[in-house]
Design a protein around this motif. Structure first.
Motif, PDB file in Angstrom:
ATOM      1  N   ILE A 103       1.684  21.046 -66.641  1.00 47.99           N
ATOM      2  CA  ILE A 103       2.836  21.131 -65.745  1.00 47.99           C
ATOM      3  C   ILE A 103       3.149  22.582 -65.407  1.00 47.99           C
ATOM      4  CG2 ILE A 103       4.499  21.097 -67.650  1.00 47.99           C
ATOM      5  CD1 ILE A 103       4.924  19.677 -64.077  1.00 47.99           C
ATOM      6  N   GLN A 104       2.938  23.503 -66.360  1.00 51.92           N
ATOM      7  CA  GLN A 104       3.164  24.918 -66.048  1.00 51.92           C
ATOM      8  C   GLN A 104       2.165  25.412 -64.998  1.00 51.92           C
ATOM      9  OE1 GLN A 104       3.196  25.686 -70.391  1.00 51.92           O
ATOM     10  NE2 GLN A 104       4.773  27.216 -69.918  1.00 51.92           N
ATOM     11  N   ARG A 105       0.929  24.985 -65.127  1.00 51.55           N
ATOM     12  CA  ARG A 105      -0.070  25.379 -64.131  1.00 51.55           C
ATOM     13  C   ARG A 105       0.274  24.777 -62.763  1.00 51.55           C
ATOM     14  NH1 ARG A 105      -3.985  28.195 -66.351  1.00 51.55           N
ATOM     15  NH2 ARG A 105      -4.502  27.977 -68.566  1.00 51.55           N
ATOM     16  N   ASP A 106       0.806  23.572 -62.758  1.00 49.76           N
ATOM     17  CA  ASP A 106       1.227  22.965 -61.489  1.00 49.76           C
ATOM     18  C   ASP A 106       2.393  23.734 -60.871  1.00 49.76           C
ATOM     19  OD1 ASP A 106      -0.707  21.018 -61.793  1.00 49.76           O
ATOM     20  OD2 ASP A 106       0.683  19.499 -62.563  1.00 49.76           O
ATOM     21  N   LEU A 107       3.324  24.160 -61.711  1.00 50.28           N
ATOM     22  CA  LEU A 107       4.464  24.927 -61.212  1.00 50.28           C
ATOM     23  C   LEU A 107       4.007  26.260 -60.625  1.00 50.28           C
ATOM     24  CD1 LEU A 107       6.924  24.181 -64.132  1.00 50.28           C
ATOM     25  CD2 LEU A 107       7.296  23.534 -61.748  1.00 50.28           C
ATOM     26  N   TRP A 108       3.095  26.924 -61.290  1.00 54.84           N
ATOM     27  CA  TRP A 108       2.547  28.170 -60.749  1.00 54.84           C
ATOM     28  C   TRP A 108       1.845  27.925 -59.414  1.00 54.84           C
ATOM     29  CZ3 TRP A 108       0.612  29.270 -66.274  1.00 54.84           C
ATOM     30  CH2 TRP A 108       1.513  30.135 -66.932  1.00 54.84           C
ATOM     31  N   ALA A 109       1.012  26.887 -59.389  1.00 52.40           N
ATOM     32  CA  ALA A 109       0.250  26.596 -58.173  1.00 52.40           C
ATOM     33  C   ALA A 109       1.166  26.246 -57.002  1.00 52.40           C
ATOM     34  CB  ALA A 109      -0.737  25.463 -58.433  1.00 52.40           C
ATOM     35  N   ALA A 110       2.331  25.660 -57.290  1.00 53.05           N
ATOM     36  CA  ALA A 110       3.275  25.315 -56.231  1.00 53.05           C
ATOM     37  C   ALA A 110       3.895  26.560 -55.605  1.00 53.05           C
ATOM     38  CB  ALA A 110       4.380  24.406 -56.777  1.00 53.05           C
ATOM     39  N   GLY A 111       3.836  27.667 -56.324  1.00 53.84           N
ATOM     40  CA  GLY A 111       4.300  28.939 -55.786  1.00 53.84           C
ATOM     41  C   GLY A 111       3.128  29.755 -55.300  1.00 53.84           C
ATOM     42  N   ASN A 112       3.081  30.997 -55.743  1.00 53.85           N
ATOM     43  CA  ASN A 112       2.014  31.886 -55.284  1.00 53.85           C
ATOM     44  C   ASN A 112       1.071  32.266 -56.407  1.00 53.85           C
ATOM     45  OD1 ASN A 112       0.742  33.442 -53.247  1.00 53.85           O
ATOM     46  ND2 ASN A 112       1.747  35.294 -53.999  1.00 53.85           N
ATOM     47  N   ILE A 113       1.138  31.542 -57.528  1.00 54.70           N
ATOM     48  CA  ILE A 113       0.293  31.868 -58.672  1.00 54.70           C
ATOM     49  C   ILE A 113      -0.911  30.935 -58.642  1.00 54.70           C
ATOM     50  CG2 ILE A 113       0.245  32.337 -61.139  1.00 54.70           C
ATOM     51  CD1 ILE A 113       2.326  33.923 -59.502  1.00 54.70           C
ATOM     52  N   THR A 114      -1.892  31.328 -57.871  1.00 56.42           N
ATOM     53  CA  THR A 114      -3.090  30.529 -57.640  1.00 56.42           C
ATOM     54  C   THR A 114      -3.949  30.453 -58.906  1.00 56.42           C
ATOM     55  OG1 THR A 114      -4.333  32.481 -56.966  1.00 56.42           O
ATOM     56  CG2 THR A 114      -3.103  31.306 -55.239  1.00 56.42           C
ATOM     57  N   PRO A 115      -4.956  29.572 -58.924  1.00 58.56           N
ATOM     58  CA  PRO A 115      -5.867  29.559 -60.076  1.00 58.56           C
ATOM     59  C   PRO A 115      -6.510  30.912 -60.351  1.00 58.56           C
ATOM     60  CG  PRO A 115      -6.130  27.542 -58.816  1.00 58.56           C
ATOM     61  CD  PRO A 115      -5.194  28.409 -58.029  1.00 58.56           C
ATOM     62  N   ALA A 116      -6.793  31.698 -59.302  1.00 59.17           N
ATOM     63  CA  ALA A 116      -7.366  33.032 -59.519  1.00 59.17           C
ATOM     64  C   ALA A 116      -6.385  33.928 -60.262  1.00 59.17           C
ATOM     65  CB  ALA A 116      -7.742  33.654 -58.174  1.00 59.17           C
ATOM     66  N   ARG A 117      -5.102  33.822 -59.936  1.00 58.89           N
ATOM     67  CA  ARG A 117      -4.090  34.605 -60.648  1.00 58.89           C
ATOM     68  C   ARG A 117      -3.905  34.077 -62.073  1.00 58.89           C
ATOM     69  NH1 ARG A 117      -0.530  37.635 -56.965  1.00 58.89           N
ATOM     70  NH2 ARG A 117      -1.190  37.233 -54.834  1.00 58.89           N
ATOM     71  N   GLN A 118      -3.957  32.771 -62.240  1.00 51.74           N
ATOM     72  CA  GLN A 118      -3.845  32.220 -63.585  1.00 51.74           C
ATOM     73  C   GLN A 118      -5.004  32.667 -64.470  1.00 51.74           C
ATOM     74  OE1 GLN A 118      -2.924  27.960 -63.673  1.00 51.74           O
ATOM     75  NE2 GLN A 118      -2.002  28.134 -61.638  1.00 51.74           N
ATOM     76  N   ALA A 119      -6.166  32.910 -63.853  1.00 51.72           N
ATOM     77  CA  ALA A 119      -7.320  33.372 -64.621  1.00 51.72           C
ATOM     78  C   ALA A 119      -7.080  34.748 -65.222  1.00 51.72           C
ATOM     79  CB  ALA A 119      -8.557  33.392 -63.734  1.00 51.72           C
ATOM     80  N   VAL A 120      -6.212  35.550 -64.600  1.00 46.94           N
ATOM     81  CA  VAL A 120      -5.877  36.864 -65.164  1.00 46.94           C
ATOM     82  C   VAL A 120      -5.261  36.697 -66.548  1.00 46.94           C
ATOM     83  CG1 VAL A 120      -4.498  38.952 -64.857  1.00 46.94           C
ATOM     84  CG2 VAL A 120      -5.568  37.864 -62.871  1.00 46.94           C
ATOM     85  N   MET A 121      -4.429  35.690 -66.722  1.00 51.66           N
ATOM     86  CA  MET A 121      -3.770  35.460 -68.005  1.00 51.66           C
ATOM     87  C   MET A 121      -4.794  35.234 -69.111  1.00 51.66           C
ATOM     88  SD  MET A 121      -0.874  32.791 -66.642  1.00 51.66           S
ATOM     89  CE  MET A 121      -0.059  33.057 -65.053  1.00 51.66           C
ATOM     90  N   GLU A 122      -5.879  34.556 -68.779  1.00 52.21           N
ATOM     91  CA  GLU A 122      -6.902  34.252 -69.780  1.00 52.21           C
ATOM     92  C   GLU A 122      -7.640  35.510 -70.229  1.00 52.21           C
ATOM     93  OE1 GLU A 122      -6.945  31.307 -70.967  1.00 52.21           O
ATOM     94  OE2 GLU A 122      -5.731  30.317 -69.435  1.00 52.21           O
ATOM     95  N   ARG A 123      -7.597  36.577 -69.420  1.00 51.98           N
ATOM     96  CA  ARG A 123      -8.305  37.805 -69.771  1.00 51.98           C
ATOM     97  C   ARG A 123      -7.500  38.707 -70.710  1.00 51.98           C
ATOM     98  NH1 ARG A 123     -10.050  37.657 -64.061  1.00 51.98           N
ATOM     99  NH2 ARG A 123      -8.482  39.199 -63.450  1.00 51.98           N
ATOM    100  N   VAL A 124      -6.239  38.415 -70.897  1.00 52.29           N
ATOM    101  CA  VAL A 124      -5.398  39.233 -71.775  1.00 52.29           C
ATOM    102  C   VAL A 124      -5.852  39.036 -73.223  1.00 52.29           C
ATOM    103  CG1 VAL A 124      -3.053  39.624 -72.614  1.00 52.29           C
ATOM    104  CG2 VAL A 124      -3.456  39.136 -70.190  1.00 52.29           C
ATOM    105  N   THR A 125      -6.036  40.135 -73.932  1.00 53.46           N
ATOM    106  CA  THR A 125      -6.554  40.045 -75.298  1.00 53.46           C
ATOM    107  C   THR A 125      -5.464  40.096 -76.365  1.00 53.46           C
ATOM    108  OG1 THR A 125      -6.913  42.447 -75.335  1.00 53.46           O
ATOM    109  CG2 THR A 125      -8.758  41.059 -74.634  1.00 53.46           C
ATOM    110  N   GLY A 126      -4.286  40.578 -76.016  1.00 50.45           N
ATOM    111  CA  GLY A 126      -3.209  40.679 -76.998  1.00 50.45           C
ATOM    112  C   GLY A 126      -2.361  39.426 -77.049  1.00 50.45           C
ATOM    113  N   PRO A 127      -1.283  39.443 -77.811  1.00 43.24           N
ATOM    114  CA  PRO A 127      -0.368  38.298 -77.879  1.00 43.24           C
ATOM    115  C   PRO A 127       0.164  37.948 -76.490  1.00 43.24           C
ATOM    116  CG  PRO A 127       0.114  39.853 -79.641  1.00 43.24           C
ATOM    117  CD  PRO A 127      -0.870  40.528 -78.740  1.00 43.24           C
ATOM    118  N   ARG A 128       0.291  36.664 -76.212  1.00 45.43           N
ATOM    119  CA  ARG A 128       0.718  36.214 -74.888  1.00 45.43           C
ATOM    120  C   ARG A 128       1.380  34.852 -75.019  1.00 45.43           C
ATOM    121  NH1 ARG A 128      -5.482  34.855 -72.778  1.00 45.43           N
ATOM    122  NH2 ARG A 128      -6.067  33.780 -74.698  1.00 45.43           N
TER     123      ARG A 128
END
Length: 237
Positions: free
Chosen positions: A119-144
């Motif tokens: 549901i969080q990914r759906d909420l992001w996608a409904a705005g301007n947080i595309t799957p490409a932008r969501q992929a940035v989150m996966e690259r973070v190496t520290g606590p998130r």
């Protein structure tokens, strides 16, 4: 920005890869927006370095774009002379974690979750947080963490926060249009503060478009202050 905030700003929203062109560092964003798809000054640069950075952008098939700090008149003038156009002035804001911990969050209003729920990914996608932008989150190496916001017994907002040193940076805050102006974003930011305190952070930082008056007003009320700013300069691919 001070060094700790500047480091957190970059490391909590990383590009897929980087390449240096003289005094510039160029990010490869893979379609994830200007923050990770721009060149920024990291040392002494020359006009020739602007062309070299542009060549890296074009080699990656992405729009040539620079991120120029406010007050860097020399860089701005050089970019304008090279045919770049000014775009999206942005403020960087920060607040002590303690400033957002002055009241309890209403039960079942916000949650800190990782990995993100569908549901969080759906909420992001409904705005301007595309799957490409969501992929940035996966690259973070520290606590998130991913923040879920609820109102009227339904999921209505999502955000992302990550830690670097003693700074928690907030990114990708989205609230569904029909639920805006009801305080949910503020409660989500307070949830970030709860999570950040648990991680040992003392400050929260974020970037917001200067044109986004509603978000700026929310952050002002929460105790954030502007500490720096930048704008993009781009030209057509």
């Amino acid at each position: 920005m001070d060094a700790a905030l500047a480091r957190a700003f970059e490391e909590t929203w990383p590009a897929a890869e980087y390449a240096d062109a003289g005094g510039f560092r160029v990010g490869r964003g893979l379609g994830a927006g200007g923050r990770v798809s721009s060149a920024r000054p990291v040392g002494i640069w020359t006009v020739a370095d602007i062309a070299a950075a542009e060549a890296i952008h074009r080699g990656w098939g992405q729009q040539p774009m620079f991120r120029a700090p406010d007050g860097d008149t020399a860089l701005v003038q050089a970019l304008l002379a090279a045919g770049y156009r000014h775009d999206t002035p942005t403020a960087i804001m920060a607040a002590p974690v303690s400033a957002l911990a002055d009241r309890d969050i209403p039960p079942l209003t916000t949650f800190a979750i990782w990995p993100p729920l569908a549901i969080q990914r759906d909420l992001w996608a409904a705005g301007n947080i595309t799957p490409a932008r969501q992929a940035v989150m996966e690259r973070v190496t520290g606590p998130r963490t991913a923040i879920l916001g609820r109102i009227d017994d339904r999921a209505a907002g999502a955000g992302f926060a990550a830690l670097c040193g003693d700074v928690a940076m907030v990114h990708a805050v989205e609230v569904l249009p029909q639920f805006r102006r009801r305080g949910l974003a503020g409660w989500m930011m307070r949830q970030v503060a709860v999570w950040a305190a648990e991680q040992g952070a003392t400050r929260i930082g974020l970037a917001v478009s200067r044109a986004n008056a509603g978000a700026r007003a929310t952050y002002d009320r929460l105790g954030f202050v502007e500490v720096a700013g930048y704008a993009y300069y781009a030209k057509d691919l």
